[in-house]
Design an enzyme around this catalytic site. Structure first.
Site, mmCIF file in Angstrom:
data_model
loop_
_atom_site.group_PDB
_atom_site.id
_atom_site.type_symbol
_atom_site.label_atom_id
_atom_site.label_comp_id
_atom_site.label_asym_id
_atom_site.label_seq_id
_atom_site.Cartn_x
_atom_site.Cartn_y
_atom_site.Cartn_z
ATOM 1 N N HIS A 1 -6.463 -7.304 0.823
ATOM 2 C CA HIS A 1 -5.598 -6.320 0.430
ATOM 3 C C HIS A 1 -6.174 -5.338 -0.345
ATOM 4 O O HIS A 1 -7.308 -5.632 -1.230
ATOM 5 C CB HIS A 1 -4.290 -6.722 -0.033
ATOM 6 C CG HIS A 1 -3.353 -7.557 0.953
ATOM 7 N ND1 HIS A 1 -2.164 -7.465 0.744
ATOM 8 C CD2 HIS A 1 -3.723 -8.246 1.828
ATOM 9 C CE1 HIS A 1 -1.652 -8.502 1.626
ATOM 10 N NE2 HIS A 1 -2.344 -8.773 2.579
ATOM 11 N N GLU B 1 -5.510 -3.801 -3.314
ATOM 12 C CA GLU B 1 -5.437 -4.128 -4.653
ATOM 13 C C GLU B 1 -6.490 -5.303 -4.833
ATOM 14 O O GLU B 1 -6.937 -5.188 -5.774
ATOM 15 C CB GLU B 1 -4.040 -4.672 -4.870
ATOM 16 C CG GLU B 1 -3.112 -3.462 -5.050
ATOM 17 C CD GLU B 1 -2.304 -3.456 -3.580
ATOM 18 O OE1 GLU B 1 -1.304 -2.849 -3.551
ATOM 19 O OE2 GLU B 1 -2.664 -4.128 -2.392
ATOM 20 N N CYS C 1 2.322 -6.244 -2.720
ATOM 21 C CA CYS C 1 3.166 -7.261 -2.181
ATOM 22 C C CYS C 1 3.111 -8.483 -3.051
ATOM 23 O O CYS C 1 2.286 -8.289 -4.179
ATOM 24 C CB CYS C 1 2.439 -8.020 -0.847
ATOM 25 S SG CYS C 1 0.714 -8.573 -1.099
ATOM 26 N N CYS D 1 -0.422 -9.416 -4.110
ATOM 27 C CA CYS D 1 -1.414 -8.449 -4.925
ATOM 28 C C CYS D 1 -0.650 -8.341 -6.401
ATOM 29 O O CYS D 1 -1.273 -8.282 -7.417
ATOM 30 C CB CYS D 1 -1.619 -7.042 -4.238
ATOM 31 S SG CYS D 1 -2.255 -7.090 -2.604
#
Length: 163
Positions: free
Chosen positions: A60, A62, A90, A93
């Site tokens: 992801h 991040e 999320c 993250c």
């Protein structure tokens, strides 16, 4: 906690994250998510979603930004840094941000905005507080008597690095 007012620098850093989300998504790297990590007002790392292009469900924006920042600063502790991310993190993250000890999270799109385009993290938010045996993925404890030995060694290790 009240919402602060944001200066031009902060807005430009968020625009940078948003532009990454756009450009890298259009280029085919993955979903529309971008992130930048700053220290002392300067960008030290960028990240963008690479889940589908790298076949890595943890890639992801991040997380990729945190990985880059840690390499650049040669540390696992990003205290003194901030993250600007194009979408509310999320649960994975968010956990990574806390583990990395970032000082502040700035985000643009909400998790509801993400759900509206098919990225629904709500299931994860709902799973985490459930008792282990009630979660949707069966989870069982196994060989805890054998597994405790390395933990005992770690507890007594005099030269460990706390994190």
């Amino acid at each position: 906690m009240s919402q602060p007012s944001f200066d031009a620098i902060q807005k430009n850093l968020m625009r940078h994250a948003i532009q990454l989300s756009h450009d890298k998504m259009v280029a085919g790297f993955g979903g529309p998510f971008g992130a930048v990590i700053t220290k002392d007002g300067e960008v030290i790392a960028e990240g963008y979603n690479q889940v589908t292009s790298s076949n890595d469900p943890t890639a992801h924006a991040e997380v990729t930004a945190i990985r880059e920042a840690c390499k650049k600063l040669n540390t696992f502790d990003l205290s003194g840094c901030q993250i600007y991310t194009s979408c509310e993190p999320c649960p994975m993250c968010l956990s990574a941000i806390y583990w990395a000890r970032l000082d502040t999270i700035y985000y643009a799109n909400s998790r509801q905005d993400a759900a509206d385009i098919g990225f629904d993290d709500e299931m994860l938010y709902n799973e985490i507080p459930k008792p282990i045996l009630e979660r949707s993925i069966p989870t069982y404890r196994l060989l805890e008597d054998e597994a405790i030995h390395p933990f005992t060694l770690w507890k007594n290790k005099s030269d460990k690095i706390h994190y």
